[in-house]
Design an enzyme around this catalytic site. Structure first.
Site, PDB file in Angstrom:
ATOM      1  N   CYS A 113      39.863 -67.729 -12.839  1.00  9.23           N
ATOM      2  CA  CYS A 113      39.144 -68.226 -11.658  1.00  9.23           C
ATOM      3  C   CYS A 113      37.686 -68.591 -11.950  1.00  9.23           C
ATOM      4  O   CYS A 113      37.067 -69.312 -11.180  1.00  9.23           O
ATOM      5  CB  CYS A 113      39.236 -67.209 -10.524  1.00  9.23           C
ATOM      6  N   HIS A 250      33.305 -69.210  -5.630  1.00 12.11           N
ATOM      7  CA  HIS A 250      34.758 -69.273  -5.837  1.00 12.11           C
ATOM      8  C   HIS A 250      35.434 -68.773  -4.568  1.00 12.11           C
ATOM      9  O   HIS A 250      35.034 -67.760  -3.996  1.00 12.11           O
ATOM     10  CB  HIS A 250      35.142 -68.408  -7.040  1.00 12.11           C
ATOM     11  N   ASN A 280      43.252 -69.468  -2.614  1.00 15.27           N
ATOM     12  CA  ASN A 280      42.583 -69.309  -3.905  1.00 15.27           C
ATOM     13  C   ASN A 280      43.232 -70.254  -4.917  1.00 15.27           C
ATOM     14  O   ASN A 280      44.329 -69.993  -5.399  1.00 15.27           O
ATOM     15  CB  ASN A 280      42.686 -67.851  -4.365  1.00 15.27           C
TER      16      ASN A 280
END
Ligand code: COA
Length: 323
Positions: A113, A250, A280
């Site tokens: 990520c 993020h 996500n």
């Protein structure tokens, strides 16, 4: 002094919208639970015709359009992904070839990520050392292909999509008023590698594997790791929370984003949130959020934009960019 200046951005989302209620028909969960714990309302899931390269390619084309740059002027294609089309070659070379780029370099970078922040910082280094002049930095993910769709603790969180930016080496003054990437800080601590991982791979099982996560452990570390590395970026630039125009974190979880902003003292209205609609999307989440906020007129030339991410490894990092 050379600065890596963002010329434009673009993104791509699959058409297929999957709501929390859709997921509740498959696993024992509810819209209420997912919204309360994560802030996610819906996410996009790739169709069978969509892959990491096709989504990354479309995001790259839109970024080139926005930047007014031709593929022939790009000499670095850097793709952040944990879900490549194949084990090798790098998916970046597929995007490079589909764009008709025949010069320069193309490679993938895997920091889960945190991938986009890592890729942007690496592109910045290659541009500032003269090894490239104009870069396409892309985050593209098909996490739906590594999700265990029977595991309610993970399948409600992750999703698919792609985002890209075009970054060019330009002469700056060296002052913090320059446009471009002003500072980046990257970290990793492999002692946490089993808290968020995929249980397969070419040299172990010979399979692709499925994502596994100790959600509470990730949550526990996320806010302090992210805020520490942002404080380092502030120290390197002399800027603080009050100076930034936009915070583009993020998009993993609304609670992590809110807690990080609060701890740093960043005002709520400066935080760009897309997790509610995108879920996500790992390395794609930051360029997707950037593209939303640029196209709706929030992020403008000259704005100070703070990016941060944390993910599997653990890896984490932050970058301060004057847009
Ligand atoms: N729907 C309903 N219940 C669920 C559920 C779901 N989708 N997933 C887990 N639960 C249950 C658990 O089984 C547990 O039940 P139990 O108490 O009967 O055992 C209960 O909810 C609480 O589980 P817990 O894991 O403690 O929940 P939590 O409050 O920590 O929230 C996360 C779970 C995953 C939302 C949270 O830990 C989180 O956001 N972690 C960070 C994850 C992340 O961002 N990862 C990516 C980083 S890049």
């Amino acid at each position: 002094m050379t600065r890596s200046v963002v010329l434009g951005c673009g993104s791509y989302l699959p058409q297929n919208v999957v709501t929390n209620d859709d997921l509740a028909r498959r696993v024992d969960t509810s819209d209420d639970w997912i919204q309360q714990r994560t802030g996610i309302r819906e996410r996009r899931i790739a169709g069978s015709h969509e892959t990491t390269s096709t989504m990354g390619l479309e995001a790259a084309r839109r970024a080139l359009d926005a930047a007014g740059v031709k593929p022939a002027d790009i000499d670095l294609v850097l793709l952040a992904t944990s879900t490549p089309d194949n084990t090798f070659p790098a998916t970046a070379v597929t995007i490079q070839a589909e764009l008709g780029i025949e010069q320069g370099m193309a490679f993938d970078l895997q920091a889960v990520c945190s991938g986009f922040v890592f890729a942007l910082a690496n592109a910045d280094s290659l541009l500032r050392t003269g090894q490239a002049t104009r870069a396409l930095v892309i985050g593209s993910e098909t996490f739906s292909r590594i999700i265990d769709w029977d595991d309610r603790t993970t399948c409600v969180l992750f999703a698919d999509g792609a985002g890209a930016v075009v970054v060019e080496a330009q002469q700056g003054t060296g002052a913090m008023t320059d446009r471009g990437i002003l500072a980046s800080k990257l970290r990793a601590d492999g002692r946490h590698r089993t808290k968020l991982y995929v249980d397969g791979g070419p040299s172990t099982t010979g399979t692709v594997g499925h994502l596994r996560m100790e959600g509470r452990e990730v949550f526990k570390h996320a806010v302090s790791m992210v805020t520490d590395v942002i404080e380092d970026v502030f120290a390197a630039t002399g800027y603080g929370a009050q100076d930034i125009d936009w915070f583009v974190p993020h998009q993993a979880n609304r609670r992590i984003i809110d807690a990080s902003a609060k701890k740093l003292g960043i005002a709520e209205e400066k935080v760009v949130i897309t997790v509610d609609r995108h879920g996500n999307t790992s390395a794609a989440s930051i360029p997707l959020a950037l593209d939303v906020a640029v196209r709706d007129g929030r992020i403008k030339k000259g704005d100070l934009v703070l990016l941060e991410a944390m993910g599997g490894g653990f890896t984490w990092g932050a970058s301060l960019v004057r847009w």
